[in-house]
Design an enzyme around this catalytic site. Structure first.
Site, PDB file in Angstrom:
ATOM      1  CG  HIS A  33      -1.907   1.105   1.251  1.00  0.00           C
ATOM      2  ND1 HIS A  33      -3.019   1.142   0.444  1.00  0.00           N
ATOM      3  CD2 HIS A  33      -1.944   2.248   1.992  1.00  0.00           C
ATOM      4  CE1 HIS A  33      -3.703   2.248   0.689  1.00  0.00           C
ATOM      5  NE2 HIS A  33      -3.072   2.938   1.616  1.00  0.00           N
ATOM      6  CD  GLU A  77      -4.884   7.247  -1.172  1.00  0.00           C
ATOM      7  OE1 GLU A  77      -5.318   6.059  -1.155  1.00  0.00           O
ATOM      8  OE2 GLU A  77      -3.694   7.530  -0.989  1.00  0.00           O
ATOM      9  CB  SER A  78      -8.790   2.767  -2.804  1.00  0.00           C
ATOM     10  OG  SER A  78      -7.570   2.285  -2.256  1.00  0.00           O
ATOM     11  CG  HIS A  79     -10.442   4.258   3.296  1.00  0.00           C
ATOM     12  ND1 HIS A  79     -10.994   4.510   4.517  1.00  0.00           N
ATOM     13  CD2 HIS A  79      -9.087   4.319   3.492  1.00  0.00           C
ATOM     14  CE1 HIS A  79     -10.040   4.735   5.409  1.00  0.00           C
ATOM     15  NE2 HIS A  79      -8.877   4.628   4.810  1.00  0.00           N
ATOM     16  NE  ARG A 100      -6.411  13.868   7.410  1.00  0.00           N
ATOM     17  CZ  ARG A 100      -7.312  12.889   7.521  1.00  0.00           C
ATOM     18  NH1 ARG A 100      -8.598  13.193   7.693  1.00  0.00           N
ATOM     19  NH2 ARG A 100      -6.936  11.626   7.478  1.00  0.00           N
ATOM     20  CD  GLN A 225      -7.964   4.481   8.840  1.00  0.00           C
ATOM     21  OE1 GLN A 225      -8.918   3.771   8.519  1.00  0.00           O
ATOM     22  NE2 GLN A 225      -6.919   4.655   8.052  1.00  0.00           N
ATOM     23  N   GLY A 511      -2.210   9.094  -8.173  1.00  0.00           N
ATOM     24  CA  GLY A 511      -3.183   8.029  -7.994  1.00  0.00           C
ATOM     25  C   GLY A 511      -2.831   7.100  -6.857  1.00  0.00           C
ATOM     26  CB  SER A 514      -6.634  -0.599  -3.896  1.00  0.00           C
ATOM     27  OG  SER A 514      -7.295  -1.444  -2.971  1.00  0.00           O
TER      28      SER A 514
END
Length: 716
Positions: A33, A77-79, A100, A225, A511, A514
């Protein structure tokens, strides 16, 4: 635990075995990651520079020129893994993190996009994930006052157990206020501002580099988180005030790998060292260890490099916004990453080894056997029924239920709202045009062509609003790269993306990768999903064409060529034969097509425009019939293919435009060698489609009812 080979390399380089705190830093910063170990060699094939690129990949976000005074910050981003374990907080903190990233560059976030990918909603768990992921995005974005203006929601069984939550954020800054994460000068202080540090998010970076087991919800919850959008809003304002007043020399968001990641990367990028006093980090929980303090991914925190004489000013601004702040260390000249805790040095690592020392490599890639494209199916007797079933599929249906939960008009810049081909934001006299997404089934059947098509499709989306691509960011979501066939998909998709971006002269400026997106619980691996975000600029915001029929009597013009390219199309998915057919190719004259569409839009010669993509011509026509019908005649479209192929082919480089001056439009297009055909007239209360001896009549209320399937499901 560190893999044995990594431990051997680190021990050799350091001359000793790393202690447990140091191992924690390496586990996270050397994870896939953070370090892109198996993807970095492939990502280097992208063209990342251009006339308008000021800062490319490598920082929290990219910076591209908007005009002589202003710049655009953009990141993606990815989550994914967190959003499966805790869908609300996983999605919410995905939004918070990418916002952020933009703020840390000195830019005010002005828009979000959310390309999302879910398992089919007939499975209750998928329905639960879908509902709560949307709530998480809305709950966070609405509270911080950043509009979600564009997105997509794609549904396929391959995402069961591993939904994909990708987020794009765009920011606006004065060019003179841009800051980077590069440490500037030894002796400058490190100030941590924002929320207190807790144990939430421990090991999030390494967690994102693993596949999900069936008991992930319980076992991995400490890796998730917890976000607080109200603190985030205060942190945005405090950070921008500090930057705009010139108090910040460098800035880095605390994201993956927490304080260890942000601080070590800041020092390394400036060819300097870092000294951290972990005791000075304001903690939310008692008895935290130095390992926990360094690795925790608690949200809403920002690390700033500040000259000694400006430290008190930064602390005062933080106090004004009721934020925690403390001096936690300083920049050093020795290129070491040192951490002190309770008066003892608990970590002492060569900083470049930590941030750049992870070995990168290409994994074995295995091309699968040549796919049998199969025979064409029999043409269904009732094509009207097929059209309505495709339009009502959750992937094709209106996403109103999703975007009506988002405040997409906050900041009062949004000219074109969600639900269109692209969103448009008003910035001065220009428009910033945004699109995102991809077609995972195209990429599943042919990764290279799927990558090509991803870029072309998004470029077409902004072209129908009069914009040419300025920059691309990507989020490359794939399964386990240790499987040679998955790594081959990954490699081919990247090559396709890169070639298309070069073809259209649009740099890839940043970028995220993931990997390991698979689920033991559902025995699934996600379809290869090279999702992108694209931004472009249109000079004309006063006469943007709508996406629906709006002027009775206007001629309807089909731009581009329709071919027998049915591989991965929604029609074949409906018939449960999605592995058949040839995946759409990219026309050789795609640049001319895009430039021609932009010209007719900017010359104000059309009243509406709509790209043709998933679902083909039939779905595009239905989507344009939101308020008004049309009569369509298809006899002059490619005599070599069947009616179902004319209706449902997903050939690239096509669009529908309407105009009261069709001769002006066709003259411009034909002068560039772009195929175009007048196929009908706007007007009436139904969509009539005629082809030889076949007539398909779709009443507007039938189309509307079908398109509302997702809303009906979620509100019943």
């Amino acid at each position: 635990m560190l893999p044995e080979q990594d431990l051997k390399i680190i021990t050799q380089k350091m001359g000793r075995e790393p202690n447990l705190v140091e191992q924690g830093c390496f586990i996270n910063l050397w994870s896939e990651h953070c370090s892109y170990r198996s993807s970095a060699p492939l990502l280097r094939t992208f063209t990342t520079s251009g006339n308008n690129v000021i800062i490319g990949p490598g920082d929290d976000a990219a910076i591209v020129r908007f005009d002589d005074e202003r710049v655009i910050a953009i990141g993606m981003e990815s989550h994914n893994h967190p959003s499966y374990v805790d869908p609300y907080n996983g999605a919410a903190t995905g939004v918070g993190g990418i916002v952020r990233d933009i703020v840390s560059m000195g830019a005010r976030p002005i828009a979000l996009m959310d390309p999302l990918y879910f398992g089919t909603l007939d499975i209750p768990k998928n329905l639960y994930l879908f509902e709560h992921i949307i709530e998480g995005i809305a709950g966070y974005g609405n509270c911080i006052g950043v509009p979600v203006v564009r997105g997509e929601a794609f549904f396929d069984e391959s995402y069961s157990g591993n939904p994909l939550v990708n987020v794009v954020c765009i920011g606006l800054a004065n060019k003179d206020n841009v800051v980077t994460a590069d440490a500037k000068e030894a002796g400058n202080k490190l100030v941590l501002v924002g929320a207190a540090t807790g144990r939430d998010g421990l090991g999030g970076a390494s967690f994102a580099s693993r596949d999900l087991s069936h008991d992930a919800e319980a076992s991995e919850r400490p890796s998730i988180q917890i976000g607080d959008p109200y603190t985030e809003k205060l942190l945005i304002e405090a950070t921008l005030e500090c930057i705009n007043k010139g108090y910040v020399a460098a800035c880095r968001d605390l994201g993956a790998a927490g304080l260890a990641g942000a601080s070590s990367e800041m020092g390394s990028k400036g060819d300097l060292g870092i000294y951290i006093i972990a005791d000075n980090v304001i903690q939310r929980e008692s008895n935290m260890t130095p390992y926990e303090i360094l690795i925790a991914e608690s949200q809403e925190r920002m690390l700033m490099e500040v000259k000694p004489e400006n430290v008190d000013r930064v602390l005062e601004i933080a106090d004004k916004y009721d934020l925690n702040s403390s001096v936690i260390g300083e920049i050093t000249s020795d290129e070491k990453y040192k951490v002190e805790f309770e008066g003892k040095v608990v970590a002492d690592i060569p900083i470049k080894l930590l941030t750049e020392g992870a070995p990168t490599f290409e994994r074995p890639a295995q091309k699968p056997e040549i796919r049998d494209e199969g025979d064409r199916p029999e043409i269904p007797e009732d094509l009207k029924k097929i059209i309505l079933e495709i339009v009502s599929s959750h992937t094709m249906a209106s996403k109103q239920w999703i975007y009506r939960q988002y405040d997409h008009e906050v900041q009062i810049r949004t000219l074109v709202k969600p639900g269109d081909d692209a969103s448009v934001l008003n910035i001065g006299e220009k428009g910033l045009v945004l699109s995102c997404g991809c077609n995972p089934i195209h990429t599943l059947l042919d990764p290279y062509r799927g990558g090509l098509g991803t870029v072309v499709e998004n470029a077409m989306n902004i072209a129908v609003k009069g914009a040419k691509g300025l920059a691309i960011v990507d989020c490359l979501n794939f399964g386990n790269p240790e499987k040679p066939e998955i790594y081959w998909q990954f490699k081919q998709a990247i090559l396709g993306l890169g070639d298309a971006a070069r073809m259209l002269s649009i740099p890839v400026v940043g970028g995220n990768v993931s990997l390991y997106n698979q689920s033991e619980e559902y025995n699934t691996s996600v379809a290869p999903t090279p999702s992108i975000g694209i931004v472009g600029i249109t000079e004309n915001v006063d006469s943007l064409p709508g996406s629906g029929f709006n002027a009775p009597g206007d001629s309807i013009i089909l731009i581009g060529e329709t071919a027998d390219e049915m591989g991965g199309c929604e029609y074949y998915r409906l018939l449960d034969i999605k592995d058949r057919g040839r995946v759409p190719s990219v026309p050789e004259n795609i640049n001319d097509i895009i430039e021609g569409i932009i010209e007719i839009v900017q010359k104000d010669s059309i009243s509406s425009s709509h790209d043709i993509s998933s679902g083909g011509l039939a779905v595009a026509l239905c989507e344009m019939c939101s308020h008004m019908g049309a009569s369509i005649e298809l006899d002059n479209i490619n005599q070599a293919i069947r009616l179902d192929e004319i209706l449902f082919s997903e050939s690239h480089g096509r669009a529908i435009v309407t105009s009261s001056r069709p001769e002006t439009v066709t003259e411009i297009l034909e002068s560039k060698g772009i195929p175009c055909t007048i196929i009908g007239t706007v007007g009436g209360d139904c969509l009539n489609i005629m082809h030889k001896n076949t007539t398909i009549r779709l009443a507007l209320d039938e189309i509307t009812d079908a398109r509302n399937s997702l809303t009906k499901l979620m509100t019943q």
